[in-house]
Design an enzyme around this catalytic site. Structure first.
Site, PDB file in Angstrom:
ATOM      1  N   LYS A  14       0.831  -1.221   0.000  1.00 62.44           N
ATOM      2  CA  LYS A  14       0.000   0.000   0.000  1.00 62.44           C
ATOM      3  C   LYS A  14       0.857   1.259   0.000  1.00 62.44           C
ATOM      4  CE  LYS A  14      -2.225  -0.538   3.853  1.00 62.44           C
ATOM      5  NZ  LYS A  14      -1.649  -1.796   4.319  1.00 62.44           N
ATOM      6  N   ARG A  89      -9.096   1.579   9.139  1.00 64.51           N
ATOM      7  CA  ARG A  89      -8.562   0.271   9.498  1.00 64.51           C
ATOM      8  C   ARG A  89      -9.638  -0.594  10.166  1.00 64.51           C
ATOM      9  NH1 ARG A  89      -2.873   0.791   8.868  1.00 64.51           N
ATOM     10  NH2 ARG A  89      -1.733  -0.716  10.099  1.00 64.51           N
ATOM     11  N   ARG A 128      11.762  -7.226   5.465  1.00 60.04           N
ATOM     12  CA  ARG A 128      11.579  -5.831   5.056  1.00 60.04           C
ATOM     13  C   ARG A 128      12.508  -4.859   5.785  1.00 60.04           C
ATOM     14  NH1 ARG A 128       5.691  -2.988   4.867  1.00 60.04           N
ATOM     15  NH2 ARG A 128       5.764  -3.057   7.131  1.00 60.04           N
ATOM     16  N   ARG A 161      11.732  -1.948  10.792  1.00 62.02           N
ATOM     17  CA  ARG A 161      10.714  -1.414  11.701  1.00 62.02           C
ATOM     18  C   ARG A 161      10.616  -2.299  12.937  1.00 62.02           C
ATOM     19  NH1 ARG A 161       5.347   0.025   8.362  1.00 62.02           N
ATOM     20  NH2 ARG A 161       4.450  -0.824  10.246  1.00 62.02           N
ATOM     21  N   ARG A 172      -0.106  -8.182  13.825  1.00 58.83           N
ATOM     22  CA  ARG A 172      -0.626  -7.198  12.865  1.00 58.83           C
ATOM     23  C   ARG A 172      -1.507  -7.885  11.818  1.00 58.83           C
ATOM     24  NH1 ARG A 172       4.532  -4.970  10.798  1.00 58.83           N
ATOM     25  NH2 ARG A 172       3.323  -3.636   9.430  1.00 58.83           N
TER      26      ARG A 172
HETATM   27  P1  AMP Z   1       1.269   0.810   9.140  1.00 54.53           P
HETATM   28  O1  AMP Z   1       2.489   1.581   8.821  1.00 54.53           O
HETATM   29  O2  AMP Z   1       0.076   1.259   8.335  1.00 54.53           O
HETATM   30  O3  AMP Z   1       1.473  -0.674   9.079  1.00 54.53           O
HETATM   31  O4  AMP Z   1       0.886   1.163  10.676  1.00 54.53           O
HETATM   32  C1  AMP Z   1       1.767   0.874  11.734  1.00 54.53           C
HETATM   33  C2  AMP Z   1       1.019   0.879  13.048  1.00 54.53           C
HETATM   34  O5  AMP Z   1       0.437   2.177  13.277  1.00 54.53           O
HETATM   35  C3  AMP Z   1      -0.153  -0.081  13.126  1.00 54.53           C
HETATM   36  O6  AMP Z   1       0.243  -1.402  13.477  1.00 54.53           O
HETATM   37  C4  AMP Z   1      -1.015   0.581  14.205  1.00 54.53           C
HETATM   38  O7  AMP Z   1      -0.481   0.355  15.494  1.00 54.53           O
HETATM   39  C5  AMP Z   1      -0.844   2.061  13.874  1.00 54.53           C
HETATM   40  N1  AMP Z   1      -1.866   2.514  12.887  1.00 54.53           N
HETATM   41  C6  AMP Z   1      -1.672   2.929  11.616  1.00 54.53           C
HETATM   42  N2  AMP Z   1      -2.820   3.280  11.030  1.00 54.53           N
HETATM   43  C7  AMP Z   1      -3.792   3.089  11.951  1.00 54.53           C
HETATM   44  C8  AMP Z   1      -5.203   3.257  11.956  1.00 54.53           C
HETATM   45  N3  AMP Z   1      -5.879   3.698  10.878  1.00 54.53           N
HETATM   46  N4  AMP Z   1      -5.872   2.961  13.094  1.00 54.53           N
HETATM   47  C9  AMP Z   1      -5.235   2.526  14.200  1.00 54.53           C
HETATM   48  N5  AMP Z   1      -3.908   2.319  14.263  1.00 54.53           N
HETATM   49  C10 AMP Z   1      -3.177   2.600  13.155  1.00 54.53           C
END
Ligand code: AMP
Length: 219
Positions: A14, A89, A128, A161, A172
């Site tokens: 994404k 989400r 990654r 990360r 996740r």
């Molecule tokens: P991502 O980079 O999108 O994988 O997001 C990393 C982390 O940020 C996730 O595992 C959540 O802890 C938090 N996060 C990101 N976007 C959201 C969202 N829309 N709602 C809640 N937590 C989020």
């Protein structure tokens, strides 16, 4: 004014795709994960509230997330439209976004669901590494950088990360299937869902996404 949601599991691509497609369509790229990580660097109040959830691979509470996004999309660079990456989400966030846009007479135009098999997701997230400066992702086996530890694009330092560890990756993905995957049906019911296969080269996936979007617009 165009609002597009990019939907897909962690590791589906994404972030990479949303960044290039946003650049191509001249839309703002609103990535909630990037926003939370940026807040961590600056140790803001938002960061303190979000940290524990992120480290465990859980969702940050809806109230905090929704407020952050609504403030972000009111900024001048979002005037032409937005690509949402990593938001909504869950159902509550999707409804809050629909309601907030609706109040302004706006709505989501299209939702792109980037589809990748679970086996491929686990494989991708395991190796990654990401550029600290420009966020370009690399994979130690599938797409390694030319110089180990350095970004091909900007020379930035690559890092893994903290939520890409095997245990957090599993959590996740669990959260994704329990909370986010139901949005596929939610958006399918509105007739706005477009699907693009997320496996293959970054360029191929991008072409599929652009082709799906084009079909969606003439629908
Ligand atoms: P991502 O980079 O999108 O994988 O997001 C990393 C982390 O940020 C996730 O595992 C959540 O802890 C938090 N996060 C990101 N976007 C959201 C969202 N829309 N709602 C809640 N937590 C989020």
């Amino acid at each position: 004014m165009l609002y597009i949601v990019f939907l897909g599991a962690p590791g589906a691509g994404k972030g990479t795709q949303a960044a290039t497609v946003a650049g191509k369509l001249n839309l703002a790229h609103v990535a909630t994960g990037d926003m939370f990580r940026e807040a961590q660097k600056q140790e803001t109040e938002l960061a303190k509230q979000a940290r524990a959830y992120m480290e465990k691979g859980e969702l940050v509470p809806d109230g905090i997330t929704i407020q952050m996004v609504l403030e972000r999309i009111a900024a001048p660079d979002c005037e032409k439209g937005v690509i949402f990456d990593g938001f909504p989400r869950n159902l509550k966030q999707a409804e809050a976004l629909d309601e907030a846009l609706g109040k302004q007479g706006k709505m989501i135009g299209s939702v792109i669901y980037i589809k990748v098999s679970e086996a491929e997701l686990l494989e991708r997230l395991g190796g990654r590494w990401i550029c600290r400066q420009c966020q370009t992702p690399y994979h130690m086996v599938n797409s390694p950088p030319q110089t180990p530890g350095k970004c091909d694009r900007c020379g930035g330092e690559l890092y893994q990360r903290s939520d890409d560890t095997p245990e957090t990756v599993r959590e996740r993905l669990r959260v994704y299937f329990a909370e986010t995957a139901p949005l596929i049906d939610y958006y399918a019911r509105t007739g706005k869902l477009l699907e693009a296969g997320g496996e293959g080269s970054v360029e191929d996936v991008r072409e599929r996404i652009l082709a799906s979007l084009e079909k969606g617009f003439v629908r």
